[in-house]
Design a protein around this motif. Structure first.
Motif, mmCIF file in Angstrom:
data_model
loop_
_atom_site.group_PDB
_atom_site.id
_atom_site.type_symbol
_atom_site.label_atom_id
_atom_site.label_comp_id
_atom_site.label_asym_id
_atom_site.label_seq_id
_atom_site.Cartn_x
_atom_site.Cartn_y
_atom_site.Cartn_z
ATOM 1 N N ALA A 129 0.850 -1.196 0.000
ATOM 2 C CA ALA A 129 0.000 0.000 0.000
ATOM 3 C C ALA A 129 0.881 1.240 0.000
ATOM 4 N N VAL A 130 1.618 1.440 -1.092
ATOM 5 C CA VAL A 130 2.524 2.581 -1.214
ATOM 6 C C VAL A 130 1.749 3.771 -1.759
ATOM 7 N N SER A 131 1.939 4.921 -1.148
ATOM 8 C CA SER A 131 1.224 6.124 -1.590
ATOM 9 C C SER A 131 2.071 7.019 -2.480
ATOM 10 N N ASN A 132 3.389 7.019 -2.286
ATOM 11 C CA ASN A 132 4.273 7.881 -3.082
ATOM 12 C C ASN A 132 5.573 7.152 -3.418
ATOM 13 N N TYR A 133 6.032 7.392 -4.628
ATOM 14 C CA TYR A 133 7.309 6.836 -5.069
ATOM 15 C C TYR A 133 8.265 7.988 -5.384
ATOM 16 N N TYR A 134 9.533 7.796 -4.998
ATOM 17 C CA TYR A 134 10.573 8.786 -5.276
ATOM 18 C C TYR A 134 11.794 8.063 -5.860
ATOM 19 N N ILE A 135 12.557 8.791 -6.656
ATOM 20 C CA ILE A 135 13.864 8.299 -7.087
ATOM 21 C C ILE A 135 14.906 9.066 -6.292
ATOM 22 N N VAL A 136 15.784 8.324 -5.602
ATOM 23 C CA VAL A 136 16.823 8.944 -4.778
ATOM 24 C C VAL A 136 18.097 9.068 -5.621
ATOM 25 N N VAL A 137 18.568 10.301 -5.789
ATOM 26 C CA VAL A 137 19.796 10.589 -6.542
ATOM 27 C C VAL A 137 20.647 11.530 -5.701
ATOM 28 N N ASP A 138 21.848 11.117 -5.376
ATOM 29 C CA ASP A 138 22.759 11.951 -4.580
ATOM 30 C C ASP A 138 22.089 12.481 -3.314
ATOM 31 N N ARG A 139 21.377 11.594 -2.616
ATOM 32 C CA ARG A 139 20.687 11.921 -1.364
ATOM 33 C C ARG A 139 19.616 13.000 -1.551
#
Length: 555
Positions: free
Chosen positions: A477-487
């Motif tokens: 049940a994920v509400s948001n997705y992010y891509i982590v780049v250089d913190r």
């Protein structure tokens, strides 16, 4: 069928007759090779079986003035760089070199085809008739037999320094101090060596290097060595091939060879996210000043449509920045709207490859690849993690209480199954092996939405390749997705896990970032098989090719 084609390489063919002499002589880590030029024979030493190094050493050893050198074996067959390495490994072989002034009359007819069986030098036998023929050839008067003229050499060096960038500073320092400091002397050597290479190519003649060395000590008398025979041997010594000029030219030769190798790699293509590509035309040509104005406008507007339009207009400028090793680390500083405007990664990827390629994962994974990956994963050795992923991929957790499991949704599970089918391989450099289960955290990390995202970023250790941060109450049940780049967090445009993985893949190409070592095989499969990018030029493991064959050929 041609003899060498039938029996393999030339080296293998010759080894049939003298297997005990198959390897060349090696002394102190260097290869010893016999060479003949006109009526002279000499041995030369090579660090490795490198054709360019061979030509350079031959010029030095025989003082060959010709612009072009051809190489033959002792049967008269021409040798080029594609076969030199193999032939040079045959002990006893003698390479015959000719320069551009050689009309071929100085070489006798090929030796007899009979092969002595008990001679250590049987492959380099030269008949007496050949030697007598050579002795009857008239000796050419070589230009390098004329004495060097110091006045001419002096004027040459002075003219070069007066016309080349930075050369006048060398003259001014000597006029002022009567000597040259080490840095100025190195700068002078760089100028003169570069001039030689510019005029005569990567392998200047010995005579030219001597002339330049003589000119240096004539123009700058304080640099002359009073105890050496000629006074300029520290700049160039023909006997040993050493000296400041010789060392600088060898450095240039190594660098130009590396550049040629890189150019060949670029021309043949290396494939993958870091490959620099021909950029599409995105409208009228925009100069750097206009791009900077557009960047400033983007950074001060809240209209996302204007941001997307200006990002599109500055695409070529941004790609050039990304592929500049000195500037690439500033990309998120120069274009901070990547961090708060959704859809910019997808837009740049579409500009690179077109909308059809950009849509392939979202279109084909659910309808074609997903079920076949699940079936392939069912044949793997069973583990608890694998069994749980298989259940999630087939939505077989639905009949269980949510508290019983903490598994991913069906699409995420199917992509993690692909990682188990194409697991990480041990790193040759780091000699470290991680399991597919451990590698899952390199691809996607779950973050409980009740805690701060900044807390997660602070815990990221060292440099990591881009990965997905899934924030929600549960993994399913994920509400948001992010891509982590250089913190730093880049919000995903899509709201599904498959769309998030799609953006993660595209981020590697948009930012020109290598795949994580642990995920390399999985991403390479997606790149070449699903997206169809650089399939012919990307290095792929046999496991990747095997899986593609299974999936493409199955019903």
């Amino acid at each position: 069928m041609h003899m060498l084609t039938r029996w393999g390489t030339a080296a293998n063919f010759l080894s049939l007759f003298h297997p005990e002499q198959r390897l060349a002589c090696v002394v102190d880590g260097k290869m010893i090779i016999k060479v003949q030029y006109e009526n002279r024979k000499k041995y030369i030493k090579l660090q490795a079986a490198d054709f360019d190094e061979f030509i350079s050493e031959v010029r030095e050893k025989f003082s060959i003035p010709g612009d072009k050198i051809t190489v033959e074996d002792d049967s008269g067959t021409e040798v080029d760089e594609t076969v030199f390495a193999e032939l040079s490994s045959v002990e006893g072989i003698c390479f015959v070199v000719k320069d551009s002034h050689d009309d071929g009359t100085s070489q006798s007819s090929p030796p007899s085809t009979s092969w002595p069986s008990n001679s250590a030098s049987s492959l380099s036998v030269f008949s007496s008739s050949r030697d007598s023929d050579m002795s009857r050839q008239p000796k050419r008067v070589k230009c390098d037999e004329e004495p060097l003229q110091s006045a001419v050499a002096k004027d040459l060096i002075k003219q070069i320094l007066q016309t080349k960038a930075g050369g006048t500073k060398v003259l001014e320092e000597y006029d002022k101090t009567g000597k040259l400091c080490d840095s100025t002397r190195r700068h002078m050597i760089n100028i003169l060596a570069g001039d030689m290479v510019e005029k005569e190519g990567r392998v200047p003649q010995r005579r030219t290097k001597e002339k330049y060395a003589l000119g240096i000590v004539t123009l700058f008398p304080a640099l002359k060595d009073p105890l050496s025979a000629k006074g300029y041997e520290h700049f160039y010594d023909a006997q040993s091939g050493s000296g400041f000029l010789a060392w600088r030219i060898k450095t240039i030769q190594r660098k130009t060879k590396l550049e040629c190798t890189k150019m060949k790699m670029q021309n043949t293509g290396g494939g993958g996210p870091t490959q620099e590509r021909e950029l599409p035309q995105t409208g009228d040509h925009l100069d750097e000043e206009y791009c900077k104005e557009s960047i400033s406008l983007m950074n001060h507007t809240t209209d996302q449509e204007i941001v997307k339009q200006k990002m599109k207009e500055t695409f070529n400028y941004r790609q050039r920045l990304i592929h500049n090793s000195d500037e690439s680390h500033t990309i998120l500083t120069v274009f901070p709207r990547l961090l708060d405007t959704k859809g910019l990664i997808a837009q740049d990827f579409s500009l690179l490859f077109g909308p059809q390629t950009a849509a392939k994962l979202l279109e084909k994974w659910p309808t074609f690849y997903k079920e076949k990956v699940i079936r392939e994963a069912e044949s793997l050795t069973t583990t608890s993690v694998l069994q749980s992923l298989l259940k999630s991929a087939r939505n077989q957790h639905n009949d269980e209480s949510p508290e019983v499991h903490q598994e991913w949704d069906s699409d995420t599970a199917s992509l993690l199954l692909l990682l188990h089918i194409l697991p990480p391989q041990p790193s040759k450099k780091k000699k470290l092996k991680i399991s597919a289960t451990q590698a899952m955290d390199h691809l996607v990390v779950f973050h409980k939405s009740i805690t701060s995202l900044e807390d997660h970023l602070e815990k990221v250790e060292g440099h990591r390749q881009p990965y997905i941060l899934a924030s929600g109450t549960h993994k399913w049940a994920v509400s948001n997705y992010y891509i982590v780049v250089d913190r730093m967090l880049i919000p995903c445009q899509g709201t599904t896990s498959l769309a998030a993985f799609d953006e993660l893949f595209k981020a590697h190409f948009v930012f020109s970032v290598n795949y994580d070592d642990a995920l390399s095989h999985m991403f390479t499969f997606l790149q070449t098989t699903v997206y169809g990018i650089d399939a012919a030029t990307t290095k792929q493991s046999p496991k990747v090719k095997e899986l593609r064959a299974k999936i493409m050929n199955s019903n």
